[in-house]
Design an enzyme around this catalytic site. Structure first.
Site, PDB file in Angstrom:
ATOM      1  N   ALA A  83      23.712  12.122  49.166  1.00  0.00           N
ATOM      2  CA  ALA A  83      22.903  11.958  47.812  1.00  0.00           C
ATOM      3  C   ALA A  83      23.586  10.076  48.097  1.00  0.00           C
ATOM      4  CB  ALA A  83      23.422  12.134  47.011  1.00  0.00           C
ATOM      5  N   ASP A  90      18.404  19.746  50.033  1.00  0.00           N
ATOM      6  CA  ASP A  90      18.147  18.447  49.236  1.00  0.00           C
ATOM      7  C   ASP A  90      17.986  18.368  47.955  1.00  0.00           C
ATOM      8  OD1 ASP A  90      16.602  17.595  51.862  1.00  0.00           O
ATOM      9  OD2 ASP A  90      14.605  17.973  51.514  1.00  0.00           O
ATOM     10  N   VAL A  91      18.560  17.136  47.688  1.00  0.00           N
ATOM     11  CA  VAL A  91      19.339  16.864  46.762  1.00  0.00           C
ATOM     12  C   VAL A  91      18.707  16.887  45.475  1.00  0.00           C
ATOM     13  CG1 VAL A  91      19.694  14.429  46.381  1.00  0.00           C
ATOM     14  CG2 VAL A  91      21.299  15.122  45.161  1.00  0.00           C
ATOM     15  N   ASP A  92      17.694  16.623  45.933  1.00  0.00           N
ATOM     16  CA  ASP A  92      15.643  16.171  44.915  1.00  0.00           C
ATOM     17  C   ASP A  92      15.128  17.475  44.858  1.00  0.00           C
ATOM     18  OD1 ASP A  92      14.904  16.233  47.521  1.00  0.00           O
ATOM     19  OD2 ASP A  92      13.434  14.452  47.266  1.00  0.00           O
ATOM     20  N   HIS A 138       7.723  27.161  54.456  1.00  0.00           N
ATOM     21  CA  HIS A 138       7.083  25.854  54.060  1.00  0.00           C
ATOM     22  C   HIS A 138       5.934  26.211  53.287  1.00  0.00           C
ATOM     23  CE1 HIS A 138       5.901  21.793  53.309  1.00  0.00           C
ATOM     24  NE2 HIS A 138       6.445  20.932  54.037  1.00  0.00           N
ATOM     25  N   THR A 193       2.808  21.651  60.238  1.00  0.00           N
ATOM     26  CA  THR A 193       2.345  20.036  60.682  1.00  0.00           C
ATOM     27  C   THR A 193       3.071  20.101  62.069  1.00  0.00           C
ATOM     28  OG1 THR A 193       3.506  18.949  59.245  1.00  0.00           O
ATOM     29  CG2 THR A 193       1.072  19.611  59.197  1.00  0.00           C
ATOM     30  N   GLU A 230      12.928  17.480  60.042  1.00  0.00           N
ATOM     31  CA  GLU A 230      12.349  18.562  59.952  1.00  0.00           C
ATOM     32  C   GLU A 230      11.134  19.279  60.959  1.00  0.00           C
ATOM     33  OE1 GLU A 230      10.062  19.640  55.743  1.00  0.00           O
ATOM     34  OE2 GLU A 230       8.556  19.566  57.524  1.00  0.00           O
ATOM     35  N   ASP A 242      -2.552  31.876  46.075  1.00  0.00           N
ATOM     36  CA  ASP A 242      -3.237  32.745  45.337  1.00  0.00           C
ATOM     37  C   ASP A 242      -4.773  33.941  46.785  1.00  0.00           C
ATOM     38  OD1 ASP A 242      -1.924  32.544  43.113  1.00  0.00           O
ATOM     39  OD2 ASP A 242      -4.042  31.277  42.197  1.00  0.00           O
TER      40      ASP A 242
HETATM   41  C1  GAL Z   1       4.596  17.753  52.508  1.00  0.00           C
HETATM   42  C2  GAL Z   1       6.319  17.476  52.070  1.00  0.00           C
HETATM   43  C3  GAL Z   1       7.284  16.624  54.052  1.00  0.00           C
HETATM   44  C4  GAL Z   1       6.916  17.837  54.392  1.00  0.00           C
HETATM   45  C5  GAL Z   1       5.297  17.592  54.880  1.00  0.00           C
HETATM   46  C6  GAL Z   1       4.867  18.515  56.002  1.00  0.00           C
HETATM   47  O1  GAL Z   1       4.056  17.978  51.509  1.00  0.00           O
HETATM   48  O2  GAL Z   1       6.634  16.209  51.562  1.00  0.00           O
HETATM   49  O3  GAL Z   1       8.733  16.524  53.412  1.00  0.00           O
HETATM   50  O4  GAL Z   1       7.475  18.941  54.839  1.00  0.00           O
HETATM   51  O5  GAL Z   1       4.534  18.361  53.689  1.00  0.00           O
HETATM   52  O6  GAL Z   1       3.727  18.677  56.391  1.00  0.00           O
HETATM   53 MN    MN Z   2      12.682  16.820  48.925  1.00  0.00          MN
END
Ligand code: GAL
Ligand code: MN
Length: 243
Positions: A10, A98-100, A120, A129, A187, A220
């Site tokens: 933070a 993550d703090v958020d 994710h 990605t 990431e 969905d």
């Molecule tokens: C977004 C996210 C990023 C990263 C990305 C990966 O939605 O905000 O932090 O994870 O996806 O494509």
């Molecule tokens: Mn975040």
């Protein structure tokens, strides 16, 4: 009962998320375990004051880290942990969040494992990605990788966690020395590591749940639904990162 370190970063404008983060962790994160909050911040006094005021019951320790422009606070996370490895409380498991984020439902023993990753929310049923440039240590060739993991929550058993941190920090350093930053920072490197060392616990997008669940429409279509457990808070990315 296990000893757990919950690490959170933070710095700068991200400090505004800390009060609600800690309050929600008190309510929902591994109740019944010996959890210690390890807060990496650039402004110790302000952060300490908040905890005194709000009376967080679990133990909290602050570790001072340098703030630099984005993406420093995210891509240097493993360096921050390693910098204070000997100062952190002894623990059976360590987690980073993550703090958020906000814990909104009980998080229990299902998250305890050797190497813990979360799917994710945005790429369920897709490859995601990954870094596609071979120049980066985070590069994943097109014939590798089946699931895309979010960097916002991760963890593992003590020795595995530290081995992962060393590997990740080293790969990020190599990229830096080659003048390259992986597409999604830490990431991307985390995803690369998980291709080589698959997680022993894969958490569902319940633990990576958008506050505004527009992505749920994708779920969905796949006939999937998830209960929110860790919310990723909406924010103005450009505003928050501009410090
Ligand atoms: C977004 C996210 C990023 C990263 C990305 C990966 O939605 O905000 O932090 O994870 O996806 O494509
Ligand atoms: Mn975040």
């Amino acid at each position: 009962m296990s000893k757990i370190n919950l690490c959170v970063i933070a710095t700068a404008k991200y400090k505004q998320f800390l009060p609600q983060f800690l309050e929600s962790a008190e309510r929902f994160f591994l109740k019944g375990h010996d959890v210690h909050y390890c807060i990496f911040t650039d402004f110790l006094e302000e952060a300490c004051l908040f905890v005194l005021e709000k009376g967080i019951d679990r133990e909290v320790t602050y570790y001072k880290v340098e703030h630099k422009p984005w993406p420093h606070a995210t891509i240097k996370r493993f360096h921050f942990f390693l910098q204070y490895k000997e100062n952190l409380p002894q623990a059976d498991y360590l987690f980073y969040c993550d703090v958020d984020s906000r814990f909104v439902a009980p998080i229990g023993d299902e998250i305890l494992g050797d190497l813990v990753a979360v799917q994710h929310c945005g790429f369920v049923g897709e490859r995601g990605t990954y870094e596609t440039r071979p120049q980066s240590m985070a590069y994943i060739p097109s014939n590798k990788g089946v699931m895309y993991f979010g960097g916002g929550f991760l963890g593992g058993e003590n020795r595995t966690f530290w081995a992962a941190c060393r590997e990740l920090a080293q790969n990020i350093d190599i990229d830096e020395s080659n003048g390259i930053i992986a597409i999604h920072n830490d990431e991307s490197h985390w995803n690369k590591l998980l291709v080589d060392f698959p997680p022993t616990v894969t958490l569902s997008p319940s633990y990576h749940y958008p506050e505004t669940p527009e992505r749920a429409t994708k779920w969905d279509r796949l006939g999937l639904s998830f209960e929110p457990k860790i919310l990723l808070l909406n924010k103005d990315h450009a505003e928050i990162r501009n410090a």
